[in-house]
Design an enzyme around this catalytic site. Structure first.
Site, PDB file in Angstrom:
ATOM      1  N   GLY A 216      15.824   9.898  17.866  1.00  0.00           N
ATOM      2  CA  GLY A 216      16.407  11.140  17.400  1.00  0.00           C
ATOM      3  C   GLY A 216      17.911  11.196  17.466  1.00  0.00           C
ATOM      4  N   ASP A 266      19.049  -1.705  17.141  1.00  0.00           N
ATOM      5  CA  ASP A 266      18.734  -2.205  15.800  1.00  0.00           C
ATOM      6  C   ASP A 266      19.429  -1.306  14.804  1.00  0.00           C
ATOM      7  OD1 ASP A 266      16.561  -0.544  13.946  1.00  0.00           O
ATOM      8  OD2 ASP A 266      16.585   0.078  16.048  1.00  0.00           O
ATOM      9  N   CYS A 304      35.224 -16.607  13.196  1.00  0.00           N
ATOM     10  CA  CYS A 304      33.776 -16.614  12.998  1.00  0.00           C
ATOM     11  C   CYS A 304      33.313 -17.992  12.550  1.00  0.00           C
ATOM     12  CB  CYS A 304      33.392 -15.561  11.965  1.00  0.00           C
ATOM     13  SG  CYS A 304      31.616 -15.471  11.643  1.00  0.00           S
ATOM     14  N   HIS A 335      27.166 -13.455   7.541  1.00  0.00           N
ATOM     15  CA  HIS A 335      28.372 -13.194   8.329  1.00  0.00           C
ATOM     16  C   HIS A 335      28.216 -11.953   9.200  1.00  0.00           C
ATOM     17  CE1 HIS A 335      32.454 -12.318   9.550  1.00  0.00           C
ATOM     18  NE2 HIS A 335      32.262 -11.098   9.069  1.00  0.00           N
TER      19      HIS A 335
END
Length: 375
Positions: A216, A266, A304, A335
């Protein structure tokens, strides 16, 4: 046989370093779990997702029950075998998608009757049916069936919704098939109201779950209200169990939640952004559609190690996006998932070293600088 469990390895303030053990392997926490709604992380091969350092992915009960069908997935060996993902899988209960996607839905004490958004077929999703579907999918982590309380909601609306979710949580626990390596998480509801969150957390503790999610939030309340809610909700949850903030979020959201004691996250943001030309970098979000990148030979993010940054220029990524070539979203999705996993790895290292607040301050300050100057 591996037992489902959580080991708390270190703390730094409220931030926690830990490990969740499941039937399909461990998950180091704090963890970000890429979303694989319909049995695939969009634009990614399973081995590519694993190469980013992601250990656990999500599957979606609502989508998979409608297509290809939970019974079919079960007959084909479960979701791990079906999609060729070797690590743990967490499945949500389907409640949020029923509320947001289904046609002509009707909620009762029994569950939610609805029509599929795909073909209009009629279905009834109850706590018992949700547990059965997640069992057929072979989810390592099953989520209790709940109603995601909308925002804004009055205290009366939030209380009614939360009480229904707690009754459904009890039924979910009774219907869950307990077995080694598999866990069931309860979901705390109650909107932004302290007393309702406390009542919900107490009810879930009494039922007893293998982990506790905070639901929520990230539904429009804004970061400040979300953090305020986490400030009083997270400490109510058992310290010896993993804590999962559902559907969150931006990197700054995740870092703020880790500082408040959350272990699992997530969100569709890294994959969805990858499909809409957005790349997350250490200096903020970059829109590869912008013309300023068309002659830029530099990588998207020099720090990266993903293929998009290691092998290709901003100019090439810009070209792929403007040409609507499939490779563009594929590379940007890889990426973005890599970036999120790098952030989580940095948080885990910082907690272990007792400097998580320094890490958070440095990260947010670098983000605030904005993207590198155009050439």
């Amino acid at each position: 046989m591996t037992q489902f469990g959580f080991e708390l390895l270190a703390t730094d303030g409220a931030a926690r370093l830990g490990r969740v053990d499941t039937a399909h392997g461990p998950m180091d926490t704090p963890a970000f779990m890429p979303v694989g709604t319909a049995g695939t992380v969009k634009a990614m091969m399973p081995e590519s997702v694993a190469a980013t350092g992601a250990q656990t992915i999500l599957g979606n009960t609502y989508h998979l029950m409608l297509r290809p069908g939970a019974e079919r997935v079960g007959q084909l060996g479960g979701l791990h075998e079906f999609m060729q993902w070797k690590g743990p899988i967490l499945t949500d209960s389907g409640g949020f998608q029923v509320m947001s996607l289904a046609k002509l839905r009707k909620m009762t004490e029994e569950g939610v009757a609805f029509q599929s958004h795909i073909d209009g077929s009629k279905h009834l999703l109850t706590p018992e049916r949700s547990m059965r579907i997640q069992h057929l999918l072979d989810a390592d982590i099953t989520m209790a069936f709940d109603e995601c309380t909308p925002f804004p909601a009055t205290p009366e609306q939030a209380a009614q919704s939360m009480h229904l979710s707690m009754r459904w949580a009890k039924r979910s626990k009774e219907a869950f098939v307990s077995r080694p390596g598999y866990g069931l998480f309860g979901i705390v509801q109650g909107g932004i109201y302290h007393d309702l969150r406390a009542e919900s957390a107490c009810a879930l503790r009494d039922i007893g779950f293998d982990g506790y999610a905070i639901g929520g939030l990230a539904v429009g309340e804004g970061q400040d209200l979300m953090f305020q809610t986490l400030d009083f909700t997270a400490p109510m949850l058992p310290a010896e169990r993993p804590r999962y903030l559902m559907g969150v979020g931006k990197p700054s959201d995740i870092i703020g939640a880790v500082l408040r004691g959350v272990d699992m996250f997530d969100c569709v943001m890294p994959t969805r952004s990858g499909r809409t030309a957005q790349g997350f970098t250490r200096r903020g979000t970059v829109n590869l559609r912008n013309a300023r990148h068309q002659d830029d030979a530099r990588p998207l993010d020099a720090d990266c190690a993903c293929p998009a940054c290691r092998q290709y220029s901003r100019a090439y990524l810009h070209h792929l996006i403007r040409s609507e070539e499939i490779l563009g979203p594929m590379l940007l999705t890889w990426h973005n998932i890599q970036f999120y996993q790098d952030v989580m790895k940095g948080l885990r290292g910082a907690i272990a070293a007792g400097r998580v607040h320094d890490f958070a301050d440095d990260f947010l300050a670098t983000q605030a600088q904005g993207d590198i100057e155009p050439i």
